[in-house]
Design an enzyme around this catalytic site. Structure first.
Site, PDB file in Angstrom:
ATOM      1  N   LYS A  92      -4.646  -9.422  -6.145  1.00 36.19           N
ATOM      2  CA  LYS A  92      -5.947  -9.741  -5.558  1.00 36.19           C
ATOM      3  C   LYS A  92      -6.977  -8.665  -5.896  1.00 36.19           C
ATOM      4  CE  LYS A  92      -6.471  -7.851  -0.942  1.00 36.19           C
ATOM      5  NZ  LYS A  92      -7.838  -7.354  -1.019  1.00 36.19           N
TER       6      LYS A  92
ATOM      7  N   LYS B 273     -11.097  -3.401  -3.176  1.00 32.02           N
ATOM      8  CA  LYS B 273     -11.996  -2.266  -3.336  1.00 32.02           C
ATOM      9  C   LYS B 273     -11.215  -0.993  -3.634  1.00 32.02           C
ATOM     10  CE  LYS B 273     -13.274  -2.692   1.330  1.00 32.02           C
ATOM     11  NZ  LYS B 273     -12.147  -2.724   2.255  1.00 32.02           N
TER      12      LYS B 273
ATOM     13  N   LYS C 277       0.816  -1.219   0.000  1.00 32.81           N
ATOM     14  CA  LYS C 277       0.000   0.000   0.000  1.00 32.81           C
ATOM     15  C   LYS C 277       0.847   1.265   0.000  1.00 32.81           C
ATOM     16  CE  LYS C 277      -4.396  -1.664   1.518  1.00 32.81           C
ATOM     17  NZ  LYS C 277      -5.546  -1.572   2.396  1.00 32.81           N
TER      18      LYS C 277
HETATM   19  P1  ATP Z   1      -8.452  -2.382   0.658  1.00 31.65           P
HETATM   20  O1  ATP Z   1      -7.986  -2.432  -0.764  1.00 31.65           O
HETATM   21  O2  ATP Z   1      -8.962  -1.044   1.105  1.00 31.65           O
HETATM   22  O3  ATP Z   1      -7.464  -3.008   1.616  1.00 31.65           O
HETATM   23  P2  ATP Z   1      -9.878  -4.872   0.565  1.00 31.65           P
HETATM   24  O4  ATP Z   1     -10.760  -5.171  -0.595  1.00 31.65           O
HETATM   25  O5  ATP Z   1      -8.543  -5.533   0.647  1.00 31.65           O
HETATM   26  O6  ATP Z   1      -9.745  -3.296   0.659  1.00 31.65           O
HETATM   27  P3  ATP Z   1     -10.280  -5.217   3.411  1.00 31.65           P
HETATM   28  O7  ATP Z   1     -11.222  -4.319   4.153  1.00 31.65           O
HETATM   29  O8  ATP Z   1      -8.813  -4.964   3.537  1.00 31.65           O
HETATM   30  O9  ATP Z   1     -10.703  -5.207   1.862  1.00 31.65           O
HETATM   31  O10 ATP Z   1     -10.573  -6.723   3.810  1.00 31.65           O
HETATM   32  C1  ATP Z   1     -11.826  -7.141   4.375  1.00 31.65           C
HETATM   33  C2  ATP Z   1     -11.935  -8.641   4.341  1.00 31.65           C
HETATM   34  O11 ATP Z   1     -12.121  -9.076   2.994  1.00 31.65           O
HETATM   35  C3  ATP Z   1     -10.699  -9.376   4.857  1.00 31.65           C
HETATM   36  O12 ATP Z   1     -11.123 -10.518   5.564  1.00 31.65           O
HETATM   37  C4  ATP Z   1      -9.983  -9.779   3.602  1.00 31.65           C
HETATM   38  O13 ATP Z   1      -9.171 -10.915   3.787  1.00 31.65           O
HETATM   39  C5  ATP Z   1     -11.147 -10.064   2.677  1.00 31.65           C
HETATM   40  N1  ATP Z   1     -10.751  -9.884   1.290  1.00 31.65           N
HETATM   41  C6  ATP Z   1     -10.345  -8.719   0.713  1.00 31.65           C
HETATM   42  N2  ATP Z   1     -10.066  -8.916  -0.579  1.00 31.65           N
HETATM   43  C7  ATP Z   1     -10.280 -10.239  -0.817  1.00 31.65           C
HETATM   44  C8  ATP Z   1     -10.162 -11.055  -1.978  1.00 31.65           C
HETATM   45  N3  ATP Z   1      -9.748 -10.539  -3.118  1.00 31.65           N
HETATM   46  N4  ATP Z   1     -10.473 -12.364  -1.867  1.00 31.65           N
HETATM   47  C9  ATP Z   1     -10.897 -12.902  -0.700  1.00 31.65           C
HETATM   48  N5  ATP Z   1     -11.027 -12.178   0.425  1.00 31.65           N
HETATM   49  C10 ATP Z   1     -10.728 -10.863   0.374  1.00 31.65           C
HETATM   50 MG    MG Z   2      -7.208  -5.018   2.252  1.00 33.02          MG
END
Ligand code: ATP
Ligand code: MG
Length: 346
Positions: free
Chosen positions: A207, A210, A124
């Site tokens: 991965k 969001k 990040k």
């Molecule tokens: P950011 O990019 O802001 O970090 P994010 O999409 O990674 O957002 P988080 O809020 O960091 O989302 O993660 C929330 C939950 O969703 C965590 O349990 C994380 O492991 C899960 N998660 C996030 N992205 C994935 C993915 N691509 N596949 C499976 N689980 C995910």
């Molecule tokens: Mg995340």
């Protein structure tokens, strides 16, 4: 459960904690890796505590109005995915101040060397780490506080969060060791299902997130049927037909990703999906996947829209959840500070 954690965790009531950052609209990755499983965990007879981690979200810049909206929308996504605010505690982190307080204590337990190894910070912060916030660097200590504030023993997360839960265990172990106590459990990451790491639709090595700048890389829970179908149709794949055996997906990250997504949405194993689609090209598989994704996500998105029409109901749910979370958190925070030698006389 790992061998060394077992005897320690046996002294604690099984309890599940997990969180999601309201750092943008939620994605299919968040749904399959987290939300869907959060809802399922309510049926296992274990107390479930779920948190919108707004203090984590501000480790990177958030427009205040967008953060407020994203927090409500994420709460709506939890509820629409089946998290019942009566059976679970659902709240936003910043309304329970004990999270920030315990995080400070853990900043003093965690070591710089541990933080330097965390891959999320590197991902990040990117090349310009000097410009990253101090909060982004300290993020794992706050996450440890989130979990350990409730003496949670299990943390359902996607695969990307495994390293953070391991660091939480390191912090718990160092605290217990330094203060000659067994006050904190060693929480176990629960990484289960066919889609523990949903990959970007544009790049099978990254991965789905969001916060990815490319909207085409992800399916948002609020995308309409046409958008979902278009994004899946345009998803990067290779020209080969799907294999009949799972081994055939080994070096085909993009194909594997779509098969895993299908499996998780349909509650099938990837092997069962290949049993049905092995030998077929993406011309047939992608429309089938799009149809399935729309069928599963449309009711969630409709319910989110309904809930977002009355933000005061969401705010009440979060307020009630924060009160219930606070009741568990305050005594654990108080005891932690007492163990560390601080006077608690009020
Ligand atoms: P950011 O990019 O802001 O970090 P994010 O999409 O990674 O957002 P988080 O809020 O960091 O989302 O993660 C929330 C939950 O969703 C965590 O349990 C994380 O492991 C899960 N998660 C996030 N992205 C994935 C993915 N691509 N596949 C499976 N689980 C995910
Ligand atoms: Mg995340």
């Amino acid at each position: 459960m790992s061998e060394q954690a077992q005897p320690l965790n046996a002294n604690f009531k099984p309890r599940i904690f997990s969180g999601i950052q309201p750092s943008g609209g939620l994605t299919l990755g968040n749904y399959l890796g987290a939300l869907k499983r959060f809802a399922q965990k309510q049926d296992e007879g274990i107390e479930t505590i779920y948190c919108l981690v707004d203090l984590h979200a501000i480790t990177v810049w958030q427009e205040p109005e967008a953060l407020r909206r994203n927090t409500r929308e994420a709460a709506a996504a939890f509820i629409a995915s089946g998290v019942d605010p009566k059976r679970s505690i659902l709240f936003n982190q910043s309304q329970v101040s004990a999270h920030a307080e315990l995080a400070w204590a853990f900043n003093c337990v965690a070591r710089l060397g541990w933080m330097n190894r965390m891959t999320q910070f590197k991902d990040k912060a990117g090349k310009n780490a000097e410009k990253a916030s101090l909060g982004l660097y300290a993020y794992p200590a706050l996450m440890a506080a989130d979990i350990l504030l409730y003496h949670a023993t299990m943390v359902p997360v996607g695969e990307d969060q495994k390293q953070h839960v391991e660091l939480t265990r390191d912090i718990a172990a160092k605290f217990n060791h330094d203060y000659k106590t067994e006050f904190f459990p060693a929480p176990e990451p629960l990484i289960e299902g066919a889609a523990t790491r949903v990959m970007s639709l544009r790049d099978g090595t990254k991965k789905m997130s969001k916060s990815d700048p490319s909207d085409a890389s992800r399916i948002n829970l609020t995308d309409d049927a046409d958008t979902i179908a278009k994004k899946i149709r345009k998803a990067v794949t290779d020209p080969e037909p799907l294999p009949s055996e799972i081994d055939g997906l080994k070096d085909r990250a993009e194909a594997r990703n779509l098969v895993n997504i299908y499996a998780a949405l349909a509650d099938m194993t990837p092997t069962q999906v290949l049993g049905e689609y092995g030998g077929e090209g993406f011309g047939k598989f992608k429309p089938a996947l799009a149809e399935l994704a729309v069928a599963k996500l449309a009711p969630i998105s409709d319910e989110m829209t309904r809930l977002m029409n009355d933000p005061s109901e969401i705010d009440n749910i979060l307020g009630d959840g924060a009160n219930r979370a606070d009741e568990i958190a305050q005594p654990i925070l108080g005891k932690t500070l007492e163990i560390m030698g601080m006077i608690r006389s009020r």
